[in-house]
Design an enzyme around this catalytic site. Structure first.
Site, PDB file in Angstrom:
ATOM      1  N   LYS A  50       0.850  -1.174   0.000  1.00 41.28           N
ATOM      2  CA  LYS A  50       0.000   0.000   0.000  1.00 41.28           C
ATOM      3  C   LYS A  50       0.892   1.233   0.000  1.00 41.28           C
ATOM      4  O   LYS A  50       1.984   1.216   0.581  1.00 41.28           O
ATOM      5  CB  LYS A  50      -0.892   0.024   1.258  1.00 41.28           C
ATOM      6  CG  LYS A  50      -1.694   1.318   1.405  1.00 41.28           C
ATOM      7  CD  LYS A  50      -2.407   1.415   2.743  1.00 41.28           C
ATOM      8  CE  LYS A  50      -3.088   2.777   2.868  1.00 41.28           C
ATOM      9  NZ  LYS A  50      -3.810   2.951   4.138  1.00 41.28           N
TER      10      LYS A  50
ATOM     11  N   GLU B 178     -12.059  11.255  -4.174  1.00 42.35           N
ATOM     12  CA  GLU B 178     -11.924  11.202  -2.715  1.00 42.35           C
ATOM     13  C   GLU B 178     -11.037  12.349  -2.201  1.00 42.35           C
ATOM     14  O   GLU B 178     -11.338  12.968  -1.179  1.00 42.35           O
ATOM     15  CB  GLU B 178     -11.330   9.863  -2.283  1.00 42.35           C
ATOM     16  CG  GLU B 178     -11.132   9.730  -0.780  1.00 42.35           C
ATOM     17  CD  GLU B 178     -10.495   8.407  -0.397  1.00 42.35           C
ATOM     18  OE1 GLU B 178      -9.599   8.416   0.467  1.00 42.35           O
ATOM     19  OE2 GLU B 178     -10.886   7.365  -0.961  1.00 42.35           O
TER      20      GLU B 178
ATOM     21  N   GLU C 129      -7.592  -2.443   2.798  1.00 42.96           N
ATOM     22  CA  GLU C 129      -6.763  -1.294   3.141  1.00 42.96           C
ATOM     23  C   GLU C 129      -6.798  -1.042   4.651  1.00 42.96           C
ATOM     24  O   GLU C 129      -5.762  -0.787   5.284  1.00 42.96           O
ATOM     25  CB  GLU C 129      -7.263  -0.048   2.394  1.00 42.96           C
ATOM     26  CG  GLU C 129      -6.466   1.208   2.714  1.00 42.96           C
ATOM     27  CD  GLU C 129      -7.077   2.468   2.111  1.00 42.96           C
ATOM     28  OE1 GLU C 129      -6.634   3.561   2.505  1.00 42.96           O
ATOM     29  OE2 GLU C 129      -7.994   2.349   1.279  1.00 42.96           O
TER      30      GLU C 129
ATOM     31  N   GLU D 229      -8.487  12.088  13.152  1.00 44.25           N
ATOM     32  CA  GLU D 229      -7.668  10.914  13.502  1.00 44.25           C
ATOM     33  C   GLU D 229      -6.684  11.187  14.632  1.00 44.25           C
ATOM     34  O   GLU D 229      -5.764  11.988  14.496  1.00 44.25           O
ATOM     35  CB  GLU D 229      -6.888  10.434  12.263  1.00 44.25           C
ATOM     36  CG  GLU D 229      -6.082   9.174  12.518  1.00 44.25           C
ATOM     37  CD  GLU D 229      -5.425   8.630  11.259  1.00 44.25           C
ATOM     38  OE1 GLU D 229      -4.617   7.700  11.371  1.00 44.25           O
ATOM     39  OE2 GLU D 229      -5.730   9.131  10.157  1.00 44.25           O
TER      40      GLU D 229
END
Length: 471
Positions: A222, A448, A313, A269
């Site tokens: 990733k 996105e 993911e 986050e």
């Protein structure tokens, strides 16, 4: 009488620090707390950020806890590539001889660049790769309590009476300074497009194609590719923060002013928090837009929960975080299935994680191990960072780096600096990134990134509507 008592208390604190400084032949921190009237922290920030070289604002999600700091009693930093734990070691050395009156703990605020191996570019010249600042003055408010902490580095030559008077006068100036009238004529420059990105969409999507090809060749599992966009806008960061507080109450609200630059955002986050030996972090990866009505939103959320691409993911991020926590913590709890984290424009898969830190491990040790997580860097970590340096074509600066605070007991909290922008005179630079795996589609990832940038775009648009109405 109360004001004279508080002034006398500050002077006494400074005098005690001066005695220690004289004995040690080195400067000593004097930190003094006094109750004060409640003020709107965002109004304090907005009225004063242009007059101070260093200002910080921090607010915890869904709470009435704010801290606004002005000036710099001292800064602790390390060179690019240096150990972050060096900052915490120097902080403890400073505290060892300090004089603290008020029953509080001095607190450092600041951040770290996404890639601390790189020297800052011209855009980020005012933001070192790693720096935590102890403000001269910090206003705290939480629920029905508000107070001021005054921090002064004292030497054997300090005039304690004069230093106390100056601190009091400076605070009085800060709380009495009115909000500047908005300069609506210069608020928006020609050519600003709030709905579409001015970045070359095809160019960035080609980078996504190239990254996915690398993943298909098993060179990476990733990688997160970020991009920036620049708007010719001249507006008050304080107005943006007010918008973010209203529309993103569940986010970490932050702002760091250094010289004429202001980096701010509303991050969903948490990277790490340490309290009572307990470490908390979250895996936040996998995204979908919000629906315009309940049925559409529910369907989009359900699709996200059932998406093989997004669950894969997210799983990579969870496993990466678990591997790090198990090295530095005891009793790492097994994670529950991911849940939805719903924000105004976007929703994510989220998994909370926690453990109890081992003896001898400090917060900045854990922070440096966790950053960059797979949610903002990639896997394997070193290969992903190398790929980003060579192919992203962007200096992220503090974007996607840790921002937060560290107190005298070594406890603290850091968020990932997402949904953020850098404000410089006449310009705002927005940032967004997307996690790429083998199933990633360039058009979807670009869409996105645009949704993520809308957090700040919508804030600027809101300010512009006020300007139009006033004009």
């Amino acid at each position: 009488m109360k004001a004279r008592f508080e002034f006398a208390g500050l002077k006494q604190c400074l005098q005690q620090a001066k005695l220690r400084a004289n004995h040690q032949q080195s400067r000593v921190l004097a930190s003094y707390l006094l109750p004060c009237n409640r003020h709107d922290p965002l109004a304090l920030f907005a009225a004063n950020y242009q007059y101070e070289r260093t200002v910080c604002l921090w607010s915890t999600p869904s709470s009435d806890h704010y801290a606004v700091g002005f000036g710099s009693a001292c800064e602790l930093s390390c060179a690019p590539g240096g150990s972050w734990s060096e900052i915490q070691t120097n902080w403890q050395k400073l505290l060892a001889s300090s004089v603290i009156i008020g029953g509080h703990q001095p607190v450092l605020y600041g951040g770290f660049a996404f890639d601390c191996q790189k020297a800052p570019s011209l855009l980020w010249k005012n933001f070192p790769t790693a720096v935590l600042t102890l403000p001269d003055l910090i206003f705290f408010c939480e629920r029905d309590r508000s107070y001021l902490v005054i921090n002064i580095m004292v030497s054997s030559q300090t005039d304690c009476s004069l230093a106390a008077k100056r601190a009091r006068a400076r605070w009085q100036s800060i709380v009495s300074r009115p909000l500047s009238a908005p300069d609506y004529d210069s608020l928006l420059l020609d050519g600003v497009d709030f709905d579409n990105s001015s970045t070359d969409a095809l160019s960035w999507q080609q980078r996504v194609v190239d990254a996915v090809e690398s993943i298909k060749r098993n060179e990476l599992q990733k990688v997160v590719l970020a991009r920036s966009d620049s708007l010719a806008v001249n507006c008050c960061p304080g107005d943006i923060l007010k918008y973010l507080r209203e529309y993103y109450p569940g986010a970490f609200l932050f702002a760091f002013v250094r010289e004429k630059s202001c980096f701010l955002g509303a991050s969903p986050e948490r990277l790490v928090a340490l309290k009572d030996k307990c470490i908390n972090t979250v895996a936040l990866a996998g995204s979908a837009p919000r629906g315009k009505d309940f049925a559409t939103d529910y369907s989009l959320g359900l699709s996200l929960l059932n998406s093989d691409k997004d669950r894969f993911e997210h799983h990579l991020v969870v496993q990466h975080l678990l591997s790090i926590l198990r090295k530095c913590c005891h009793n790492v709890a097994e994670p529950e299935p991911p849940q939805l984290c719903k924000l105004k424009q976007i929703q994510h898969l989220l998994t909370p994680l926690e453990g109890f830190v081992k003896d001898g491990v400090n917060l900045l040790d854990v922070l440096s191990d966790l950053h960059p997580s797979a949610a903002v860097g990639g896997l394997p970590r070193k290969k992903a960072l190398k790929y980003i340096r060579e192919n992203e074509g962007l200096d992220r600066g503090w974007y996607a780096g840790p921002v937060g605070w560290l107190n005298a007991e070594g406890e603290g909290e850091f968020a990932v600096a997402l949904r953020s922008a850098l404000f410089t005179p006449g310009r705002v630079t927005l940032f967004a990134g997307c996690g790429l795996v083998e199933a990633s589609l360039p058009t979807h990832e670009y869409r996105e990134s645009c949704i993520k940038m809308r957090v700040i775009r919508d804030a600027i648009r809101s300010v512009s509507l006020v300007a139009e109405a006033a004009g």
